[in-house]
Write an enzyme that holds these catalytic residues in place. Structure first.
Site, mmCIF file in Angstrom:
data_model
loop_
_atom_site.group_PDB
_atom_site.id
_atom_site.type_symbol
_atom_site.label_atom_id
_atom_site.label_comp_id
_atom_site.label_asym_id
_atom_site.label_seq_id
_atom_site.Cartn_x
_atom_site.Cartn_y
_atom_site.Cartn_z
ATOM 1 C CB SER A 37 -37.324 63.535 -23.715
ATOM 2 O OG SER A 37 -36.587 63.125 -22.585
ATOM 3 C CE LYS A 61 -35.746 59.220 -23.400
ATOM 4 N NZ LYS A 61 -35.958 60.542 -24.009
#
EC number: 3.4.21.53
Length: 362
Positions: free
Chosen positions: A249, A294
């Protein structure tokens, strides 16, 4: 009367002993339960916001120190196997997610799960480097080195021999230019015939012999899931130091940082830029897990901007979950829940992120 008094005294002593023994047992059980609650890992995992990390702490471009103001930051989600006490904490704490071991690791062992995450990180670094050099107009190639092993089927004769993240470099002494070529070659071999695989594992060249089996799709093969293992070839050194960090990611943020250092455009303009998203060799930004967590990691770090993938939810996912959200929708929802001023910027390609940074100052 004397005998009765003695008997009563004896009964009293026995009763007193039993009471003390009962509370001693209760105490021992209590201590054991406390220890179990605090230290015994259950078949569940907890995910919570991790941190945001300056890409420069794990990346060097062209052997030069980057001291421009502002930063590109990749964000992390903290994942840990839960004890009973931690599960209770997670239930009571917002922005904390609980999942089963199978949901978290895909049913792989902890060792294989770490191997897979390491593979994804290595692939992310290679693709980010290739894409950034390409966008910057620098000569670069993506050289084929074999195929990564992603899984080994239970009926494969290579089960227990080939491991996840091993690289198959040849079959029967022959080498190939892509995973498609390798699969086509194996598919033409006779069912049950002997086949020798050349591969590398933990940096060591090895060889193993097994048999051709029938795959679930009816074709012949050796029973492994695979994907191309490529390596970037360029005169410009790009060095990563990501020991202990896994997953794909950070690809978008790696790409932006490398590109900005190569072109010296100073797209940061003093801003703290965070984001998430995988990166493909065509520049597209792929979806990730834990978008909401996140966002919170980035906001807590004081980021000004957060890039997030905005790809449509595929039809298969919508069939299983009609309420499924895009990464961008998850991010916006999480940002509202913590009332942050951080800008949530949706992207589908790295070029969109570059254009946004060029066209904005805040």
């Amino acid at each position: 009367m004397t005998k009765n008094n003695g008997f009563k005294k004896t009964l009293g002593k026995v009763g007193h002993f039993l009471k003390r023994f009962k509370w001693w047992i209760v105490g021992v059980v209590g201590v054991l339960f406390l220890l179990f609650s605090l230290f015994y890992p259950l078949n569940y995992y907890i995910e919570m916001p991790g941190g945001a990390y300056d890409v420069r702490s794990v990346l060097t471009v062209n052997n030069k120190e980057d001291d421009e103001e502002g930063s590109y930051n990749f964000v992390a989600v903290s994942v840990s196997q839960a004890t009973l006490a931690q599960l209770v904490y997670a239930w009571l704490t917002p922005h904390t997610e609980i999942s089963t071991a199978k949901e978290t690791t895909g049913g792989y062992s902890n060792e294989d799960y770490l191997r897979i995450n390491d593979y994804y990180m290595q692939t992310s670094q290679n693709t980010a480097t290739y894409e950034a050099l390409t966008l910057a107009g620098q000569p670069v190639t993506l050289d084929y080195e074999g195929v990564y092993v992603l899984n080994v089927s239970d009926n494969s004769t290579f089960k227990g021999i080939l491991n996840i993240a091993d690289t198959v470099t040849g079959i029967n002494g022959q080498t190939f230019n892509s995973s498609a070529e390798l699969m086509a070659y194996v598919a033409d071999l006779d069912l049950g015939s002997e086949v020798t695989v050349q591969y590398t594992s933990d940096g060591k060249a090895k060889e193993a012999t097994g048999k051709i089996i029938e795959l679930s799709n009816g074709k012949n093969g050796i029973g492994i899931g695979l994907v191309d293992h490529t390596k970037v070839s360029s005169d410009i050194p790009v060095d990563f130091h990501t020991s202990g960090v896994g997953g794909p990611s950070a690809g978008l943020m790696f790409t932006l940082d490398i590109y900005d250092q190569l072109t010296q455009e100073n797209l940061r303009k003093g801003r703290k830029i965070a984001g998430t998203g995988t990166i493909e060799s065509d520049g597209s930004v792929g979806d990730i897990g834990g978008a909401a967590l996140k966002v919170i990691s980035a906001a807590k770090s004081g980021a000004d901007i957060f890039f997030v993938p905005n790809n449509p939810v595929d039809e298969e996912t919508l069939k299983q979950d009609p309420d499924a959200k895009t990464n961008y929708e998850e991010a916006v929802e999480a940002a509202k829940s913590i009332d942050t001023d951080m800008k949530i910027v949706p992207v589908t390609t790295v070029q969109e992120a570059i254009d946004y940074l060029r066209d904005t100052d805040k």
